[in-house]
Write a protein that holds these residues in place. Sequence first.
Motif, PDB file in Angstrom:
ATOM      1  N   GLU A  53       0.834  -1.204   0.000  1.00  0.00           N
ATOM      2  CA  GLU A  53       0.000   0.000   0.000  1.00  0.00           C
ATOM      3  C   GLU A  53       0.867   1.251   0.000  1.00  0.00           C
ATOM      4  O   GLU A  53       1.993   1.251   0.493  1.00  0.00           O
TER       5      GLU A  53
ATOM      6  N   ARG B 235       3.938   0.448 -10.970  1.00  0.00           N
ATOM      7  CA  ARG B 235       2.623   0.877 -11.463  1.00  0.00           C
ATOM      8  C   ARG B 235       2.681   1.336 -12.917  1.00  0.00           C
ATOM      9  O   ARG B 235       1.752   1.967 -13.410  1.00  0.00           O
TER      10      ARG B 235
ATOM     11  N   SER C 292      -8.323   8.544  -2.555  1.00  0.00           N
ATOM     12  CA  SER C 292      -8.464   8.065  -1.179  1.00  0.00           C
ATOM     13  C   SER C 292      -9.936   7.791  -0.938  1.00  0.00           C
ATOM     14  O   SER C 292     -10.755   7.876  -1.857  1.00  0.00           O
TER      15      SER C 292
ATOM     16  N   GLU D 160      -4.230   5.413  -3.509  1.00  0.00           N
ATOM     17  CA  GLU D 160      -3.896   4.693  -4.729  1.00  0.00           C
ATOM     18  C   GLU D 160      -3.434   5.702  -5.765  1.00  0.00           C
ATOM     19  O   GLU D 160      -3.977   6.807  -5.850  1.00  0.00           O
TER      20      GLU D 160
ATOM     21  N   VAL E 208      -2.564   6.008  -9.920  1.00  0.00           N
ATOM     22  CA  VAL E 208      -2.617   5.397 -11.248  1.00  0.00           C
ATOM     23  C   VAL E 208      -2.422   6.495 -12.280  1.00  0.00           C
ATOM     24  O   VAL E 208      -2.485   7.696 -11.967  1.00  0.00           O
TER      25      VAL E 208
END
Length: 702
Positions: free
Chosen positions: A575, A616, A628, A698, A700
Motif C-alpha cells: 500500500e 505501477r 483516497s 492509490e 494510477v
Amino acid sequence: MSKTLHHRACHLCEAICGLTIATQTEADGSTQILSIKGDAEDSFSRGHICPKAVALQDIQNDPDRLRQPMRRVGSEWQAIEWEEAFELVANRLADIQARHGQNAVATYHGNPSVHNYGLMTHSNYFLGLLKTRSRFSATSVDQLPHHLVSLQMYGHGFLLPICDIDHSDFMLILGGNPLASNGSIMTVPDVEKRLKAIQARGGKLVVVDPRRSETAAIADQHVFVRPGQDAALLFGLLNTLFEEGLTRSSHLPIAGLDAARQAIAGFTAEAMSARCGVPAESIRQLARDFAAADKAVCYGRMGVSTQAFGTLCHWLIQLINLVTGNLDREGGALCTEAAIDLTTSSSGTHFDRWRSRVSGLPEYSGEFPVAALAEEMLTPGEGQIRALVTVAGNPVLSTPNGRQLERALDGLEFMLSIDFYINETTRYADLILPPTGPLEHDHYDTTFNSFAVRNVARFNEPVLAKPAGALHDWEILVGLAKAFAAKLEVELKPTMAPAQMIDMGLRMGRYGDKSEHQLSLAKLQELPHGIDLGALKPNLAERLRTPDKKVQAAPALLLNDLPRFAAQPVPGAGELLLIGRRHVRSNNSWMHNYHRLVKGKPRHQLLMHPDDLAARDLTDGQRVRISSRVGMIEVEVAQSTDMMPGVVSLPHGWGHDRSGVQLAIAGALPGASVNDLTDERALDAVSGNAALNGLPVEVVAA
C-alpha cells in the motif's frame, strides 16, 4: 524625495527574523518600498533572512488584495461602507442565534491569526459576545497534541519545553524539517547555522522522516520511518533506555514514572520494528547514542502531530527527554521565559469539558477539532451550524476533506470573513472585511516569543502609514462588537489599543518594572533591533501547574490509549501512504500569489520512489490520479530516491483551481489540494487532531 530605514520583524513564519526595510517618500506623498534585507544588528536572527520576507512588498502591492469591505450580491462583489457592514453582521448573526440558538454561529481562526497581535488581543472582544461553543481553529490540523500533552504532564498547554539548540550536542528530530519551516513551535531564526553549530562542536544531528528532507540532507544520520508509526519507534527507544539502564535522574518532582514504565514494557524495540520499519538493533543503537550524549534533546513537530497516535508521540518525546535527564536542563528541553507569559492565562487549561454534537469530539481550550466543522454544518438537528465567521483562514485548503467543507459552506445562511483576499474559502462569504496590510500596523509577537530558543522581545512599528478609510484588524473587531452589543442591548466593556495592552503586559511581566530590565513599550520602542533577555534556563519545577506540582509521567488519558495502539495491525505490504511536505518559499495556503515565491522549479508535484513508479508502469513527469476514501485529484508525479519506498509526498496548501479563484501570477501552476484526499474521519482519537499523515492512497495514470 526622502529615504528612511525601518527595523521590524518578519511575521510570515515562526522565526520572526529581524528586517531592515528601506522606503522612499515621493514628492506626491506616496511611499515606496526600496528593499527588504536581514537586520545584521538583530541579536536573535543575526541578519538571517529567507525568501518569504522579501515578498512582504508583494503582499503590500498585490492588486488582488482587498482594501475595502466587500459584499457578495449573487455572483458579484460590491463595495460597502464599514458602518453598514457592521450593522449587517449584527443583524444577521443576532437573527440566526435568536432562531437557532447561540451555537448555530461558528467561528474559525486560521494560522495567520497568531502572526497578527491585533487578532490575538481583540478577537474575543467580538467573538466572545456570540457565546457559542462552536469554535474551531487551525490548531487541530497542526499542533493540538503538543498542547494537550503539556496540559496533561505540566498543567498548562503553553508550558512547552523548547529545544535549547544553541547548547545541545545531540538533537533528534522526528516529523520536523526546520530548514523548510524555519523552525516550528521552536522560534529559531538562522536555524541551519544553529544546526551545523551542533556538528561543529562535535555533536550529532539525527533526523527521522519518511522522506530525506532538506534537514535530513545535512544530518549526520537519517532514519526512514513508516508514516504514522513514529510512536512505535519512540516506544522502542524509551523501552531500550529503561531495559539497558540508560536513564538519568532528574531534579524535577515526578509522579507516575514507574507506572509509565510498566505500561509500555511490552512495546520493545524488537516488537516495534516491524511496525515502524526500523531494525530493532538500529532503534537500540539510537537510544544508546542519545543517552550517551552529555546534552541531548528529542524534538517532534507537525509530522508526528498529524497522525493517528499524535498525542502518544508527544508524550513519549517528553518522557525520553525526562528519563535521560534532559528535560529542564541546559542543552536539552527548556521552557522559554517570555516577557509576556502565556501560561498565566486560562487559555490552555482545560480539555474535554464538553463534546461536539455529531461525533462527540472533545473540546480543548474551548475549541472543537476542525475535522468536525463540516459535519456540524451538514447534519440537521438542534445546534446545527447555520452561520460562520472566519478570521484569517482558508479551511477549504487547510482542513480534511475540503470538498465536503465546500458543500457545507455553500449551504450556510450567512458567512463573514475577516480577510484581505477572496480565496477558496472566503468566496462563499456574504461579507469580507479586509484589515490593513502587515506593514501598515504595529506588532508584538506574543506567541512566538513564547517558543523562542532565547528569551527575546521586540516591538515593531508600522513601516507604512495607515491608508485613509482603512481599519486595523482589531478596529474591525471593535466595530463588530459595538454593533452586535447595540443589537442585543448589552453593555460592552471598554477596551484599548493592542499596544497599550502589550505595555501593561510588559510592565507586569518578569522583565517589567520590578526587574533589572524594566521592560515597557517605551523601552522597546527605543530598541528597534529588539532585546536579548538571555539564554534559556531551567525553570519548569517552579512553573508546574499540576495539582500536586509534579510532572505527571503517566496521565490516565495517555495510558488509556495504549490498548488502541496495541490493537493496530502491522501495516500491509504494497500500500502507498501519503505524507505532506513543506517548502521554505511557502506557508500553508497563503504564499502562492507572489512572484518572488512561486518562481523557480515547480514544487507542487507528487514525489514517489522510482520502484513505486515502476511497479505501477508510471514514468517521471507523468500526470497521475491519486485517490483516497474521500476524493480524487490529478497532479504531475516526480520520481525521487529521497522517498521511502511505499511512501508518496504532496505539499499542503495548493489547489487554487476552484471556480472563481485564480492565481494572479501569470503561468503559475494551481497544483492540487492534498486536503481533497485527507479524511475527516482519520483522527488522533485522544485529541481529535486530524491524522493527515500516513493516509492510504492509490496512484494510477491519469
